[in-house]
Motif scaffolding. Structure first.
Motif, mmCIF file in Angstrom:
data_model
loop_
_atom_site.group_PDB
_atom_site.id
_atom_site.type_symbol
_atom_site.label_atom_id
_atom_site.label_comp_id
_atom_site.label_asym_id
_atom_site.label_seq_id
_atom_site.Cartn_x
_atom_site.Cartn_y
_atom_site.Cartn_z
ATOM 1 N N ASN A 7 0.830 -1.208 0.000
ATOM 2 C CA ASN A 7 0.000 0.000 0.000
ATOM 3 C C ASN A 7 0.866 1.259 0.000
ATOM 4 O O ASN A 7 0.545 2.248 -0.664
ATOM 5 N N TYR A 8 1.954 1.210 0.753
ATOM 6 C CA TYR A 8 2.843 2.366 0.811
ATOM 7 C C TYR A 8 3.503 2.628 -0.535
ATOM 8 O O TYR A 8 3.620 3.779 -0.972
ATOM 9 N N LEU A 9 3.924 1.554 -1.222
ATOM 10 C CA LEU A 9 4.569 1.722 -2.523
ATOM 11 C C LEU A 9 3.623 2.344 -3.547
ATOM 12 O O LEU A 9 4.059 3.048 -4.468
ATOM 13 N N LYS A 10 2.337 2.119 -3.375
ATOM 14 C CA LYS A 10 1.357 2.698 -4.306
ATOM 15 C C LYS A 10 1.228 4.210 -4.123
ATOM 16 O O LYS A 10 0.997 4.933 -5.088
ATOM 17 N N ILE A 11 1.381 4.665 -2.904
ATOM 18 C CA ILE A 11 1.197 6.098 -2.649
ATOM 19 C C ILE A 11 2.519 6.853 -2.574
ATOM 20 O O ILE A 11 2.519 8.088 -2.588
ATOM 21 N N TRP A 12 3.651 6.127 -2.505
ATOM 22 C CA TRP A 12 4.928 6.809 -2.385
ATOM 23 C C TRP A 12 5.211 7.768 -3.542
ATOM 24 O O TRP A 12 5.734 8.867 -3.317
ATOM 25 N N PRO A 13 4.890 7.429 -4.807
ATOM 26 C CA PRO A 13 5.141 8.410 -5.879
ATOM 27 C C PRO A 13 4.476 9.759 -5.621
ATOM 28 O O PRO A 13 5.063 10.803 -5.917
ATOM 29 N N LEU A 14 3.266 9.759 -5.059
ATOM 30 C CA LEU A 14 2.595 11.013 -4.752
ATOM 31 C C LEU A 14 3.339 11.756 -3.648
ATOM 32 O O LEU A 14 3.579 12.970 -3.751
ATOM 33 N N ILE A 15 3.710 11.055 -2.572
ATOM 34 C CA ILE A 15 4.444 11.696 -1.476
ATOM 35 C C ILE A 15 5.770 12.252 -1.980
ATOM 36 O O ILE A 15 6.168 13.374 -1.647
ATOM 37 N N ALA A 16 6.455 11.461 -2.822
ATOM 38 C CA ALA A 16 7.769 11.874 -3.326
ATOM 39 C C ALA A 16 7.673 13.123 -4.184
ATOM 40 O O ALA A 16 8.473 14.057 -4.036
ATOM 41 N N VAL A 17 6.696 13.161 -5.087
ATOM 42 C CA VAL A 17 6.592 14.301 -5.996
ATOM 43 C C VAL A 17 6.102 15.550 -5.262
ATOM 44 O O VAL A 17 6.297 16.672 -5.748
ATOM 45 N N CYS A 18 5.489 15.371 -4.099
ATOM 46 C CA CYS A 18 5.088 16.519 -3.271
ATOM 47 C C CYS A 18 6.206 16.970 -2.341
ATOM 48 O O CYS A 18 6.033 17.938 -1.593
ATOM 49 N N SER A 19 7.340 16.277 -2.384
ATOM 50 C CA SER A 19 8.421 16.537 -1.425
ATOM 51 C C SER A 19 9.740 16.840 -2.112
ATOM 52 O O SER A 19 10.816 16.559 -1.571
ATOM 53 N N ILE A 20 9.675 17.425 -3.296
ATOM 54 C CA ILE A 20 10.882 17.752 -4.045
ATOM 55 C C ILE A 20 11.424 19.101 -3.578
ATOM 56 O O ILE A 20 10.679 20.073 -3.448
ATOM 57 N N CYS A 21 12.716 19.159 -3.334
ATOM 58 C CA CYS A 21 13.345 20.415 -2.936
ATOM 59 C C CYS A 21 13.298 21.408 -4.085
ATOM 60 O O CYS A 21 13.478 21.036 -5.252
ATOM 61 N N VAL A 22 13.066 22.659 -3.759
ATOM 62 C CA VAL A 22 13.000 23.704 -4.773
ATOM 63 C C VAL A 22 14.414 24.041 -5.259
ATOM 64 O O VAL A 22 15.317 24.269 -4.460
ATOM 65 N N PHE A 23 14.569 24.058 -6.575
ATOM 66 C CA PHE A 23 15.885 24.353 -7.157
ATOM 67 C C PHE A 23 16.182 25.844 -7.132
ATOM 68 O O PHE A 23 17.279 26.274 -6.795
#
Length: 323
Positions: free
Chosen positions: A145-161
């Motif tokens: 279940n976590y692997l299914k939602i991790w892409p969303l969490i990851a893309v919401c947690s990108i450091c600003v360049f």
């Protein structure tokens, strides 16, 4: 990917529709992240470089509607949408503001109204915390279940360049997520009924391993919240948010540094020095080294904001007292 391609091509409508379709795929797993949180204490910080006066309590809430032209793009909110961004500690507020001068910092302590139930979408989950949780229960379904939602969490947690840029592409998906929660909730197919989003700070990545371990051990130091306004008005503040949160106290860094005892020269009234009651919480410095939170200036923000009565006056002079 389709949402981003459409967004960059100027077709924001198609981009958002692609995002909605993707959200339907992970809808069951995402609902498991909807929690009624138990936290009751939060902090909000603002930089004050313009006025010699400290900000009032009201000025420490969200930007009022009549000043919404000042609302810039934020991680989860787009320009013009006032939101109440809170931190679980003054330290994380400081991180999110890109480490401004201590003198210019105004910090407020905010309490959740006791009889209010607030649900949030909890994205405050890092791979390190998930690994620790899996080690404790060894539940394979939990990991799937976590692997299914991790892409969303990851893309919401990108450091600003580019922190000074007017447009921050790293905020596209997080902003769509907040929009989705606002516009798609309470429909026939949705049952989230969330008021905000809980998420971890990405501004402390001085040393990846160090920060990840500190986030796991001391999550309060690195946790943020965002609550959008409910109903817009011509002026003033969101009455819905005011019904959920109270500002209990506020103080600035320049005021605080005048009364906090400096090591070796401060005057304490009472019997206990603060060093005798240190917590074990730690924070990471910009060079990757760590220090006890109770050795930092942010500790004093918390202590004074929680116990404003600890500031006492003796013969016209202001001191902190300890009992």
């Amino acid at each position: 990917m389709l949402a981003l391609e459409s967004y960059f091509s100027g077709d924001q409508s198609t981009a958002y529709n692609s995002f909605k379709e993707a959200m339907l795929v992970i809808d069951p797993e995402l609902k498991n992240l909807v929690l009624e949180f138990e936290e009751t204490e939060f902090f909000r910080a603002r930089v004050n470089n313009e006025s010699a006066e400290d900000f009032s309590k009201e000025q420490m809430f969200h930007i009022p509607f009549q000043l919404r032209t000042k609302v810039t793009t934020q991680r989860y909110s787009f320009p013009g949408l006032p939101c109440l961004y809170l931190g679980a500690s003054p330290y994380v507020c400081w991180l999110e503001m890109n480490r401004p001068s201590y003198d210019s910092l105004n910090v407020a302590r905010i309490e959740k109204v006791s009889n209010k139930n607030i649900k949030v979408l909890d994205l405050n989950r890092t791979p390190t915390s998930i690994k620790a949780e899996y080690t404790n229960n060894s539940n394979d379904e939990f990991i799937i279940n976590y692997l299914k939602i991790w892409p969303l969490i990851a893309v919401c947690s990108i450091c600003v360049f580019d922190e000074v840029g007017s447009f921050k592409p790293e905020y596209i998906i997080p902003q769509m997520l907040l929009q989705w929660l606002i516009t798609e909730d309470n429909t026939s197919r949705m049952s989230y009924n969330v008021r905000g989003i809980k998420y971890f700070s990405v501004k402390s990545n001085s040393e990846g391993r160090t920060t990840n371990q500190l986030r796991l051990n001391y999550p309060r130091m690195y946790t943020n919240y965002v609550f959008p306004i409910k109903k817009s008005k011509r002026s003033g503040l969101c009455s819905d948010l005011q019904n959920l949160f109270n500002i209990s106290s506020s103080i600035s860094g320049r005021t605080l540094q005048l009364v906090i005892p400096q090591r070796g020269i401060g005057l304490f009234t009472g019997t206990k020095q603060p060093e005798e009651n240190m917590d074990l919480e730690k924070i990471v410095l910009h060079d990757g080294r760590t220090t006890l939170y109770s050795q930092s200036a942010f500790y004093w923000f918390e202590k004074v904001l929680r116990e404003p009565s600890q500031i006492t006056v003796m013969d016209g002079d202001v001191f902190l007292k300890y009992t």
